[in-house]
Design a protein around this motif. Structure first.
Motif, PDB file in Angstrom:
ATOM      1  N   THR A  71     -13.413 -10.537  -9.243  1.00 25.02           N
ATOM      2  CA  THR A  71     -13.058  -9.150  -8.941  1.00 25.02           C
ATOM      3  C   THR A  71     -11.566  -8.887  -9.146  1.00 25.02           C
ATOM      4  OG1 THR A  71     -14.833  -9.220  -7.309  1.00 25.02           O
ATOM      5  CG2 THR A  71     -13.464  -7.285  -7.287  1.00 25.02           C
ATOM      6  N   MET A  72     -11.137  -8.984 -10.402  1.00 22.95           N
ATOM      7  CA  MET A  72      -9.734  -8.770 -10.739  1.00 22.95           C
ATOM      8  C   MET A  72      -9.495  -7.281 -10.947  1.00 22.95           C
ATOM      9  SD  MET A  72      -8.587 -11.840 -10.632  1.00 22.95           S
ATOM     10  CE  MET A  72      -6.968 -11.759 -11.363  1.00 22.95           C
ATOM     11  N   LYS A  73      -9.365  -6.551  -9.846  1.00 26.35           N
ATOM     12  CA  LYS A  73      -9.165  -5.105  -9.974  1.00 26.35           C
ATOM     13  C   LYS A  73      -7.689  -4.769  -9.836  1.00 26.35           C
ATOM     14  CE  LYS A  73     -11.854  -4.037  -6.354  1.00 26.35           C
ATOM     15  NZ  LYS A  73     -12.461  -3.208  -5.300  1.00 26.35           N
ATOM     16  N   TYR A  74      -7.388  -3.528 -10.106  1.00 26.87           N
ATOM     17  CA  TYR A  74      -6.011  -3.061  -9.977  1.00 26.87           C
ATOM     18  C   TYR A  74      -5.561  -3.149  -8.518  1.00 26.87           C
ATOM     19  CZ  TYR A  74      -2.033   0.071  -9.819  1.00 26.87           C
ATOM     20  OH  TYR A  74      -0.788   0.584  -9.600  1.00 26.87           O
ATOM     21  N   ASN A  75      -4.333  -3.619  -8.310  1.00 31.63           N
ATOM     22  CA  ASN A  75      -3.764  -3.704  -6.958  1.00 31.63           C
ATOM     23  C   ASN A  75      -2.747  -2.587  -6.794  1.00 31.63           C
ATOM     24  OD1 ASN A  75      -3.460  -7.099  -7.911  1.00 31.63           O
ATOM     25  ND2 ASN A  75      -5.160  -6.271  -6.744  1.00 31.63           N
ATOM     26  N   PRO A  76      -3.109  -1.552  -6.041  1.00 31.45           N
ATOM     27  CA  PRO A  76      -2.228  -0.372  -5.968  1.00 31.45           C
ATOM     28  C   PRO A  76      -0.823  -0.721  -5.479  1.00 31.45           C
ATOM     29  CG  PRO A  76      -4.342   0.069  -4.947  1.00 31.45           C
ATOM     30  CD  PRO A  76      -4.316  -1.394  -5.243  1.00 31.45           C
ATOM     31  N   ARG A  77       0.172  -0.117  -6.119  1.00 29.72           N
ATOM     32  CA  ARG A  77       1.564  -0.350  -5.730  1.00 29.72           C
ATOM     33  C   ARG A  77       1.848   0.187  -4.332  1.00 29.72           C
ATOM     34  NH1 ARG A  77       0.763  -3.544  -8.143  1.00 29.72           N
ATOM     35  NH2 ARG A  77       1.472  -4.279 -10.154  1.00 29.72           N
ATOM     36  N   LEU A  78       1.117   1.228  -3.954  1.00 31.77           N
ATOM     37  CA  LEU A  78       1.309   1.816  -2.626  1.00 31.77           C
ATOM     38  C   LEU A  78       1.104   0.756  -1.532  1.00 31.77           C
ATOM     39  CD1 LEU A  78       1.552   4.247  -0.646  1.00 31.77           C
ATOM     40  CD2 LEU A  78      -0.917   4.514  -0.873  1.00 31.77           C
ATOM     41  N   SER A  79       0.053  -0.043  -1.664  1.00 32.18           N
ATOM     42  CA  SER A  79      -0.237  -1.060  -0.641  1.00 32.18           C
ATOM     43  C   SER A  79       0.892  -2.081  -0.578  1.00 32.18           C
ATOM     44  CB  SER A  79      -1.540  -1.795  -0.970  1.00 32.18           C
ATOM     45  OG  SER A  79      -2.524  -0.892  -1.375  1.00 32.18           O
ATOM     46  N   GLU A  80       1.412  -2.454  -1.746  1.00 30.68           N
ATOM     47  CA  GLU A  80       2.523  -3.417  -1.782  1.00 30.68           C
ATOM     48  C   GLU A  80       3.712  -2.858  -1.018  1.00 30.68           C
ATOM     49  OE1 GLU A  80       2.481  -6.505  -3.303  1.00 30.68           O
ATOM     50  OE2 GLU A  80       0.372  -6.044  -3.563  1.00 30.68           O
ATOM     51  N   ARG A  81       4.007  -1.592  -1.297  1.00 30.03           N
ATOM     52  CA  ARG A  81       5.185  -0.986  -0.680  1.00 30.03           C
ATOM     53  C   ARG A  81       5.038  -0.975   0.845  1.00 30.03           C
ATOM     54  NH1 ARG A  81       6.317   4.686  -1.888  1.00 30.03           N
ATOM     55  NH2 ARG A  81       5.311   4.356  -3.878  1.00 30.03           N
ATOM     56  N   LEU A  82       3.839  -0.642   1.317  1.00 33.02           N
ATOM     57  CA  LEU A  82       3.620  -0.601   2.768  1.00 33.02           C
ATOM     58  C   LEU A  82       3.788  -1.987   3.394  1.00 33.02           C
ATOM     59  CD1 LEU A  82       0.614   1.858   2.884  1.00 33.02           C
ATOM     60  CD2 LEU A  82       2.929   2.270   3.745  1.00 33.02           C
ATOM     61  N   ALA A  83       3.272  -3.006   2.718  1.00 33.89           N
ATOM     62  CA  ALA A  83       3.354  -4.359   3.283  1.00 33.89           C
ATOM     63  C   ALA A  83       4.799  -4.850   3.348  1.00 33.89           C
ATOM     64  CB  ALA A  83       2.497  -5.319   2.457  1.00 33.89           C
ATOM     65  N   PHE A  84       5.648  -4.278   2.500  1.00 32.18           N
ATOM     66  CA  PHE A  84       7.054  -4.688   2.504  1.00 32.18           C
ATOM     67  C   PHE A  84       7.928  -3.786   3.368  1.00 32.18           C
ATOM     68  CE2 PHE A  84       5.654  -7.333  -0.918  1.00 32.18           C
ATOM     69  CZ  PHE A  84       6.479  -8.449  -0.815  1.00 32.18           C
ATOM     70  N   ASP A  85       7.324  -2.866   4.090  1.00 30.28           N
ATOM     71  CA  ASP A  85       8.076  -2.015   5.010  1.00 30.28           C
ATOM     72  C   ASP A  85       8.768  -2.912   6.045  1.00 30.28           C
ATOM     73  OD1 ASP A  85       7.588   1.154   6.294  1.00 30.28           O
ATOM     74  OD2 ASP A  85       8.554  -0.410   7.486  1.00 30.28           O
ATOM     75  N   SER A  86      10.048  -2.633   6.303  1.00 29.61           N
ATOM     76  CA  SER A  86      10.801  -3.528   7.183  1.00 29.61           C
ATOM     77  C   SER A  86      10.197  -3.578   8.587  1.00 29.61           C
ATOM     78  CB  SER A  86      12.261  -3.092   7.245  1.00 29.61           C
ATOM     79  OG  SER A  86      12.326  -1.789   7.776  1.00 29.61           O
ATOM     80  N   ARG A  87       9.531  -2.505   9.012  1.00 27.31           N
ATOM     81  CA  ARG A  87       8.938  -2.505  10.354  1.00 27.31           C
ATOM     82  C   ARG A  87       7.761  -3.479  10.435  1.00 27.31           C
ATOM     83  NH1 ARG A  87       8.142   3.811  10.338  1.00 27.31           N
ATOM     84  NH2 ARG A  87       7.857   3.175   8.171  1.00 27.31           N
ATOM     85  N   ILE A  88       7.282  -3.879   9.279  1.00 24.33           N
ATOM     86  CA  ILE A  88       6.186  -4.840   9.241  1.00 24.33           C
ATOM     87  C   ILE A  88       6.716  -6.220   8.865  1.00 24.33           C
ATOM     88  CG2 ILE A  88       4.211  -5.499   7.796  1.00 24.33           C
ATOM     89  CD1 ILE A  88       3.425  -2.495   7.923  1.00 24.33           C
ATOM     90  N   GLN A  89       7.579  -6.243   7.883  1.00 21.90           N
ATOM     91  CA  GLN A  89       8.049  -7.510   7.340  1.00 21.90           C
ATOM     92  C   GLN A  89       8.860  -8.337   8.346  1.00 21.90           C
ATOM     93  OE1 GLN A  89      10.429  -6.910   3.903  1.00 21.90           O
ATOM     94  NE2 GLN A  89       9.877  -8.867   3.005  1.00 21.90           N
ATOM     95  N   TYR A  90       9.655  -7.676   9.185  1.00 24.90           N
ATOM     96  CA  TYR A  90      10.577  -8.423  10.042  1.00 24.90           C
ATOM     97  C   TYR A  90      10.072  -8.639  11.470  1.00 24.90           C
ATOM     98  CZ  TYR A  90      13.666  -7.647   6.110  1.00 24.90           C
ATOM     99  OH  TYR A  90      14.189  -7.630   4.853  1.00 24.90           O
ATOM    100  N   ILE A  91       8.811  -8.384  11.703  1.00 24.64           N
ATOM    101  CA  ILE A  91       8.262  -8.650  13.036  1.00 24.64           C
ATOM    102  C   ILE A  91       7.940 -10.146  13.140  1.00 24.64           C
ATOM    103  CG2 ILE A  91       6.267  -8.261  14.540  1.00 24.64           C
ATOM    104  CD1 ILE A  91       8.010  -5.835  14.432  1.00 24.64           C
ATOM    105  N   HIS A  92       8.506 -10.799  14.136  1.00 19.91           N
ATOM    106  CA  HIS A  92       8.182 -12.217  14.317  1.00 19.91           C
ATOM    107  C   HIS A  92       6.790 -12.342  14.934  1.00 19.91           C
ATOM    108  CE1 HIS A  92       8.251 -16.336  15.609  1.00 19.91           C
ATOM    109  NE2 HIS A  92       9.346 -16.509  14.881  1.00 19.91           N
ATOM    110  N   PRO A  93       5.957 -13.222  14.392  1.00 17.55           N
ATOM    111  CA  PRO A  93       4.571 -13.295  14.895  1.00 17.55           C
ATOM    112  C   PRO A  93       4.468 -13.627  16.385  1.00 17.55           C
ATOM    113  CG  PRO A  93       5.008 -14.998  13.224  1.00 17.55           C
ATOM    114  CD  PRO A  93       6.177 -14.088  13.230  1.00 17.55           C
TER     115      PRO A  93
END
Ligand SMILES: *Cc1c(COP(=O)(O)O)cnc(C)c1O
Length: 482
Positions: A71-93
């Motif tokens: 299932t090699m489908k297109y990976n929307p750029r929007l999802s990438e951008r959201l995952a790299f949002d600093s409010r998500i990226q810098y939260i320590h688990p």
């Protein structure tokens, strides 16, 4: 668990010390003995190096990638951008455990995805710990094993798999301490019911589970699925659904309704998150209510006041399957994809099935398709005749496609089709692309008849032509060359 908030503050302080004092507190024996001779390279050379490196490789950004069962489908750029949002990226688990009230948004992302996956699959609870499809399978089989052990049936160690199964299924069963028996397919490519009946009668107190993919790797929906589930349940076994490629049925039918007890999904296939270069992936596992207490801990629960938090107290939990809580960035991307797709999720599977059927019809005009009925999201063609008459193999066709700007389909799988080419276009290809694929493959088949030696020599234009693939993996040679 067991880590106090005060400790966490201290850990943070140490990290800060480390930064301010530079290498001052690294003990002598840990220090390098000489300065490292790192190459001095200007930034533009580094950029050119990596861009050129990426151009040596094929990707879904470059052209069609009809890799069956992937299932090699297109990976929307929007999802990438959201995952790299600093409010998500810098939260320590660790915060999710220690100060859940301050990271409710993060927990909410897990929770919202879980709710949607429950709706899509018909299961009752999920874990997001598994980091790949195969890891999800392992989690699922652990759950099944523990369920039988708790029920005093330790001898249930037999896992059935169909002969069209993905290779990870038997491998997982063996890793989980079970043993495997293959169930044959009938001439329609479905599970042979007579054969199943016989195994279930002979081995009724050994059956742990039947692992099935439906539609299977031939792209065929098993019309007897409810009967199969009933037969296995009758024999005391559970039904495991390999949902790596849910693309075919999403929004139309649900493994939970078919009768399955445990499901894994591949977010990095069906739910539009990337899966090149070995990861990161996410293989969430869903179970029916009676298996909820066996899930890995922690699970996320919503308290009556609407607050989300971890629950570590599952009575029969199989334990923890990963450090921290799973590949969270993939979870974010999958939820973003589902939110953007909304009710269209049904259209995703409709278009994936339509594309596969359209392609199959065209490809059947010049290549054999041994199981042509009930095709869903993919189909399998065979180059058997070409090989017999002209010595041209599935591998040669695959290499020829690469030379023409199309990634090869999956070849030599499933094992029950000789010279197999397993083709999965996904819903994200346009009609023009599908037409191009047919044109290129058709030309290759014609060329194979006219000039087989040429086709056996493909590819002529890629940076690497026909490497010894096993050696290339085992003796990886990646070095800096400008
Ligand atoms: C891809 C796939 C898997 C394995 O998933 P990974 O994430 O690669 O471990 C299992 N079953 C099927 C049917 C698949 O297509």
């Amino acid at each position: 668990m067991g880590v106090e908030y005060e400790n966490f503050i201290e850990m943070k302080d140490i990290a800060l010390d480390f930064e301010t004092e530079e290498s001052g507190n690294i003990s002598e024996e840990l220090r390098a003995e000489r300065e490292w001779e790192l190459p001095y390279v200007p930034e533009n050379e580094v950029m050119r190096y990596f861009i050129n490196l990426s151009r040596k490789n094929f990707s879904v950004e470059i052209g069609m990638y009809p890799l069956g069962s992937c299932t090699m489908k297109y990976n929307p750029r929007l999802s990438e951008r959201l995952a790299f949002d600093s409010r998500i990226q810098y939260i320590h688990p660790l915060l999710l455990e220690l100060v859940a009230d301050r990271v409710q948004g993060i927990l909410r992302i897990f929770y919202e995805l879980e709710e949607r996956l429950k709706l899509i699959t018909g299961m009752d609870a999920f874990t997001f710990q598994p980091a790949a499809g195969a890891h999800g399978e392992l989690t699922g089989v652990f759950i099944i094993r523990k369920y039988h052990i708790i029920n005093g049936q330790n001898e249930r160690k037999l896992i059935l798999v169909p002969d069209s199964a993905h290779g990870t299924n038997p491998a997982t069963a063996a890793m989980a301490g079970c043993y495997v028996k293959e169930v044959k397919s009938d001439q329609d490519g479905c599970v042979d019911l007579k054969e199943l009946e016989k195994i279930l009668t002979d081995k009724s107190n050994e059956i742990a589970a039947f692992m099935l993919t439906n539609p299977n790797t031939l792209g065929i929906y098993d019309k007897n699925i409810e009967k199969i589930c009933a037969m296995v349940h009758e024999a005391g076994g559970l039904m495991y659904y390999d949902g790596a490629n849910l693309n075919a049925i999403m929004g139309r039918s649900r493994p939970g309704d078919m009768g399955f007890d445990v499901v894994h999904l591949n977010l990095h296939k069906t739910f539009g998150t990337p899966h090149g270069g070995g990861g990161p992936g996410s293989g969430p596992v869903g179970v029916k209510e009676f298996l909820r207490e066996f899930l890995p801990v922690p699970v996320i629960v919503e308290r009556t006041n609407g607050v989300l938090e971890f629950d570590w107290n599952l009575k029969y939990s199989v334990g923890k399957m990963i450090g921290w809580w799973g590949n969270f960035a993939v979870v974010v991307k999958a939820l973003a994809w589902l939110l953007a797709t909304g009710k269209e999720v049904k259209k995703v599977s409709e278009d994936a099935v339509l594309n596969a059927n359209w392609l199959k019809k065209k490809v059947m005009e010049f290549l054999d398709v041994p199981y042509p009925h009930n095709t869903m999201h993919e189909f399998v063609a065979s180059a058997k005749e070409l090989k017999k008459d002209y010595g041209v193999t599935a591998l040669d066709l695959a290499k020829g496609l690469l030379d023409n700007g199309i990634h090869a389909p999956t070849i030599y799988f499933p094992l029950i089709v000789s010279e197999a080419l397993m083709i999965e276009p996904t819903e994200t290809e346009t009609l023009a692309r599908l037409e191009e694929f047919v044109e290129v493959l058709k030309n290759l088949v014609e060329e194979a008849k006219r000039d087989p030696e040429k086709v056996k020599g493909y590819p002529y234009n890629t940076p690497v032509s026909r490497p010894d693939e096993v050696r290339a993996v085992k003796e990886l040679d990646v070095k800096w060359e400008v």
